[in-house]
Design a protein around this motif. Structure first.
Motif, PDB file in Angstrom:
ATOM      1  N   ALA A  18       0.806  -1.221   0.000  1.00 39.37           N
ATOM      2  CA  ALA A  18       0.000   0.000   0.000  1.00 39.37           C
ATOM      3  C   ALA A  18       0.839   1.271   0.000  1.00 39.37           C
ATOM      4  CB  ALA A  18      -0.941  -0.008   1.207  1.00 39.37           C
ATOM      5  N   ASP A  19       2.105   1.176   0.413  1.00 38.45           N
ATOM      6  CA  ASP A  19       2.909   2.385   0.548  1.00 38.45           C
ATOM      7  C   ASP A  19       3.728   2.719  -0.704  1.00 38.45           C
ATOM      8  OD1 ASP A  19       4.588   0.222   0.743  1.00 38.45           O
ATOM      9  OD2 ASP A  19       5.727   0.979   2.468  1.00 38.45           O
ATOM     10  N   VAL A  20       3.502   2.010  -1.791  1.00 41.09           N
ATOM     11  CA  VAL A  20       4.237   2.267  -3.032  1.00 41.09           C
ATOM     12  C   VAL A  20       3.587   3.422  -3.789  1.00 41.09           C
ATOM     13  CG1 VAL A  20       5.003   1.289  -5.219  1.00 41.09           C
ATOM     14  CG2 VAL A  20       4.940  -0.143  -3.180  1.00 41.09           C
ATOM     15  N   ASP A  21       4.397   4.274  -4.386  1.00 39.97           N
ATOM     16  CA  ASP A  21       3.893   5.395  -5.182  1.00 39.97           C
ATOM     17  C   ASP A  21       3.455   4.865  -6.560  1.00 39.97           C
ATOM     18  OD1 ASP A  21       3.319   7.745  -6.468  1.00 39.97           O
ATOM     19  OD2 ASP A  21       5.268   8.697  -6.105  1.00 39.97           O
ATOM     20  N   VAL A  22       2.259   4.270  -6.605  1.00 43.51           N
ATOM     21  CA  VAL A  22       1.804   3.649  -7.850  1.00 43.51           C
ATOM     22  C   VAL A  22       1.490   4.688  -8.921  1.00 43.51           C
ATOM     23  CG1 VAL A  22       0.987   1.507  -6.808  1.00 43.51           C
ATOM     24  CG2 VAL A  22      -0.561   3.466  -6.966  1.00 43.51           C
ATOM     25  N   GLU A  23       1.123   5.892  -8.507  1.00 41.21           N
ATOM     26  CA  GLU A  23       0.834   6.928  -9.502  1.00 41.21           C
ATOM     27  C   GLU A  23       2.094   7.237 -10.317  1.00 41.21           C
ATOM     28  OE1 GLU A  23      -2.026   7.993 -10.198  1.00 41.21           O
ATOM     29  OE2 GLU A  23      -3.333   7.926  -8.431  1.00 41.21           O
ATOM     30  N   HIS A  24       3.220   7.390  -9.638  1.00 40.85           N
ATOM     31  CA  HIS A  24       4.478   7.652 -10.346  1.00 40.85           C
ATOM     32  C   HIS A  24       4.874   6.440 -11.179  1.00 40.85           C
ATOM     33  CE1 HIS A  24       8.143   9.507 -11.439  1.00 40.85           C
ATOM     34  NE2 HIS A  24       8.931   8.901 -10.560  1.00 40.85           N
ATOM     35  N   PHE A  25       4.716   5.251 -10.615  1.00 44.33           N
ATOM     36  CA  PHE A  25       5.008   4.044 -11.385  1.00 44.33           C
ATOM     37  C   PHE A  25       4.168   3.993 -12.652  1.00 44.33           C
ATOM     38  CE2 PHE A  25       3.726  -0.206 -12.667  1.00 44.33           C
ATOM     39  CZ  PHE A  25       4.958  -0.757 -12.991  1.00 44.33           C
TER      40      PHE A  25
END
Length: 253
Positions: free
Chosen positions: A111-118
């Motif tokens: 949950a703490d991954v910056d998926v938007e940037h990815f």
């Protein structure tokens, strides 16, 4: 992983190729994925996997599906494709499989991954790809990816990038004078190749192993133009994000 401020193209490929592959394998082999297919009406076995993953090719004969994907044994692919055909049309099965991809991602991506940037970086790579001679990748790139599910979309983009490398690798293997079956035996061994649908595969002569090693190198070369579209700093960020996204994967040697 190297310097997080700078990363060369082939260093980035070396950092991300295995995690992307293994994370996709985790999804494909998970009982939770199989359960999605069962709920959709697919029989136990490979019907959902084959009809869903390869449904982006449309209503193709099983022999055509086999030619496109290459690395799975023809009996496995034919049985799975035909078992899934009565359940739903190919296009619908692909959409169902894409939904399963996204659902699995929401459960397994931290949950703490910056998926938007990815998602921004991954989409840039996907958009940059030349899909000529890579029909399975082209089919998955064309699959709609919803904008209101960033974690699920991240998993779908991982799947699309995995299909790109797989399609490049099949082309590289053939260019290096190996069959897909021989490549599977060299990479995985006879016993594991059997698990992927190859019946009684014979060991491959050691003299052919350099061809597979060259195919691995050529696969990186075919993928390099995608990663050349990212500045070295963004390549480092992408590698870091892949590492974070796939942290739950149990990685082999």
């Amino acid at each position: 992983m190297g310097d997080l401020q700078r990363m060369e193209i082939f260093d980035c490929l070396g950092a991300v190729a295995r995690p992307i592959h293994d994370f996709g394998d985790e999804f494909m082999s998970d009982e939770a994925t199989a359960a999605v297919g069962l709920r959709a009406g697919f029989p136990p076995g490979r019907g959902f996997y084959c009809r869903g993953r390869f449904g982006v090719l449309g209503e193709a004969p099983a022999s055509v599906v086999q030619a496109v994907q290459g690395f799975l044994g023809p009996d496995l692919v034919t049985a799975g494709w035909l078992a899934g055909r009565p359940v739903m049309p190919a296009e619908e099965a692909a959409a169902c499989y894409a939904q399963a991809v996204r659902t699995w991602g929401r459960t397994n991506i931290p949950a703490d991954v910056d998926v938007e940037h990815f998602n921004r970086l991954a989409q840039q790579l996907i958009d940059a790809a030349d899909a000529d001679a890579l029909p399975l990748f082209a089919g998955w790139r064309a699959q709609p990816c919803p904008g209101n599910d960033p974690i699920g979309a991240a998993m779908q983009r991982i799947h699309v990038l995995r299909e790109h490398r797989g399609a490049c690798h099949l082309a590289a293997v053939r260019l290096c004078g190996l069959s897909a079956r021989a490549a599977m035996v060299i990479n995985l061994g006879v016993e594991q190749a059997t698990r992927y649908g190859w019946h009684e595969p014979h060991p491959v002569a050691a003299t052919r192993i350099p061809r597979w090693e060259r195919a691995e190198q050529l696969t990186d070369e075919l993928q390099a133009p995608l990663y050349a579209t990212l500045p070295d700093r963004q390549r480092a960020e992408f590698a870091r994000l892949i590492d974070a996204l796939t942290a739950s994967t149990v990685r082999g040697g």
